[in-house]
Scaffold this motif. Structure first.
Motif, mmCIF file in Angstrom:
data_model
loop_
_atom_site.group_PDB
_atom_site.id
_atom_site.type_symbol
_atom_site.label_atom_id
_atom_site.label_comp_id
_atom_site.label_asym_id
_atom_site.label_seq_id
_atom_site.Cartn_x
_atom_site.Cartn_y
_atom_site.Cartn_z
ATOM 1 N N VAL A 97 0.850 -1.192 0.000
ATOM 2 C CA VAL A 97 0.000 0.000 0.000
ATOM 3 C C VAL A 97 0.886 1.242 0.000
ATOM 4 O O VAL A 97 1.854 1.334 0.769
ATOM 5 N N VAL A 98 0.554 2.198 -0.844
ATOM 6 C CA VAL A 98 1.322 3.438 -0.915
ATOM 7 C C VAL A 98 1.178 4.198 0.397
ATOM 8 O O VAL A 98 0.072 4.522 0.834
ATOM 9 N N ASP A 118 -3.309 3.789 -2.036
ATOM 10 C CA ASP A 118 -3.465 2.932 -3.218
ATOM 11 C C ASP A 118 -2.772 1.586 -2.998
ATOM 12 O O ASP A 118 -1.645 1.529 -2.472
ATOM 13 N N GLU A 119 -3.414 0.518 -3.414
ATOM 14 C CA GLU A 119 -2.792 -0.796 -3.401
ATOM 15 C C GLU A 119 -2.025 -0.993 -4.717
ATOM 16 O O GLU A 119 -2.601 -0.817 -5.799
ATOM 17 N N VAL A 120 -0.762 -1.358 -4.615
ATOM 18 C CA VAL A 120 0.092 -1.467 -5.796
ATOM 19 C C VAL A 120 0.899 -2.769 -5.744
ATOM 20 O O VAL A 120 1.062 -3.379 -4.689
ATOM 21 N N HIS A 148 -1.353 -0.406 -10.253
ATOM 22 C CA HIS A 148 -2.379 -0.705 -9.270
ATOM 23 C C HIS A 148 -2.607 -2.214 -9.191
ATOM 24 O O HIS A 148 -2.694 -2.896 -10.212
ATOM 25 N N LYS A 149 -2.713 -2.720 -7.984
ATOM 26 C CA LYS A 149 -2.991 -4.140 -7.785
ATOM 27 C C LYS A 149 -4.430 -4.433 -8.181
ATOM 28 O O LYS A 149 -5.347 -3.736 -7.745
#
Length: 322
Positions: free
Chosen positions: A73-74, A88-90, A116-117
């Motif tokens: 997660v950012v 953001d989930e990456v 992005h995930k």
């Protein structure tokens, strides 16, 4: 507010067996311009990790924190970053090889190393994918240019990168042949392989001919023999350097393009990987999950070469954040 926050990481002060790995506290990175800080939730383990642990290879620096796969997660963004926001989930791959460091609670890296995930997969699945999937994608698409109807042979088709290469080759419309031990044949077929060869009982040269492309993560005698079954004008992509002049000569004699490929951080490639995941065409087989604190055991398991698919380190929840 903590002026000098730290984080847990798996570090080594010397090269050697898994015993050199230790859980330690190191400074938490700060994202620079065009970078993001990611709170790591899961990070894949790849053969390159235990090879770098054993000796300097590409990274002649100590102490060393390994790991290139990231899902998380950012936490913060550096100056100039517009494509991600905190929360953001990456997932993505740190720049290989010099960007190693994902076997830790946080990592700072170029924003465009990530995408992005997909919402449909968890962090363990996402953490298993980047390096191996990018390796397969860059070999099949960027290097060999595989197209619909071509014949592709994937060696070690049940392995970490091989099982993803089978799926990506099928997504390109190829006829896929994989090599694997007999107990893993059903698994390789489930990935979409059209044919599977038991390398323990059958010389693949007797079972397949005139392929357009060979994907070879093994090298050695396997790579040398593979040159004989590639059609003139076809491509063999190896993940290990060619050091024998006789092998290069044999490739020339058979009119085979032989390439050694090193995976690169690749925003467009990661977007393609994410699209394949969303479409259902690509999924990592996760063989085992270890907590970050058991990284040495994870390395030992990987080095047995008995893994089907990937090993993942679970970082989330390892310790309260400093």
């Amino acid at each position: 507010m903590i002026d000098n926050p730290t984080m847990l990481a798996i570090s080594q002060d010397s090269y050697g067996t898994p015993d050199v790995l230790r859980l330690t506290r190191v400074p938490r990175p700060v994202p620079g311009p065009s970078q993001i800080l990611v709170a790591v939730k899961a990070a894949g383990l790849n053969p390159t990790d235990w090879k770098h642990r054993s000796g300097p290879l590409f990274l002649n620096r100590l102490p060393l924190v390994l790991g290139w796969d990231v899902s998380g997660v950012v936490e913060a963004v550096g100056y100039g970053v517009t494509i991600f926001k905190p929360g953001d989930e990456v997932f993505g791959m740190l720049p290989y090889p010099h960007g190693a460091g994902s076997h830790a609670e946080f990592v700072a890296a170029p924003a465009r190393s990530f995408v992005h995930k997909p919402a449909g997969i968890d962090h363990v699945q996402a953490g298993a994918l980047p390096l191996a999937a990018l390796t397969a994608y860059q070999a099949l698409v960027d290097t060999a240019g595989v197209t619909t109807g071509q014949r592709v042979l994937v060696h070690a088709a049940a392995g970490g990168v091989g099982h993803l290469a089978v799926q990506i080759a099928k997504s390109l419309g190829a006829h896929v042949v994989g090599t694997a031990s007999a107990p893993k044949h059903d698994f390789v077929r489930s990935l979409g392989a059209d044919e599977v060869i038991d390398y323990r009982t059958t010389d693949f040269r007797d079972a397949v001919r005139d392929v357009d492309m060979v994907f070879d993560p093994i090298a050695g005698d396997t790579r040398t023999r593979s040159l004989e079954i590639v059609r003139p004008g076809g491509t063999l992509v190896s993940l290990l350097a060619v050091t024998d002049p006789a092998e290069a000569k044999k490739a020339a004699e058979h009119r085979v393009r032989m390439e050694t490929m090193l995976v690169e951080a690749d925003h467009a490639g990661m977007r393609a990987v994410a699209d394949l995941v969303v479409s259902g065409a690509l999924r990592a087989r996760v063989d085992a999950v270890f907590p970050l604190t058991e990284a040495a055991a994870a390395h030992a398991a990987g080095e047995t070469n008995r893994t089907t698919g990937k090993i993942v380190l679970l970082v989330e929840g390892t310790t309260p954040q400093a």
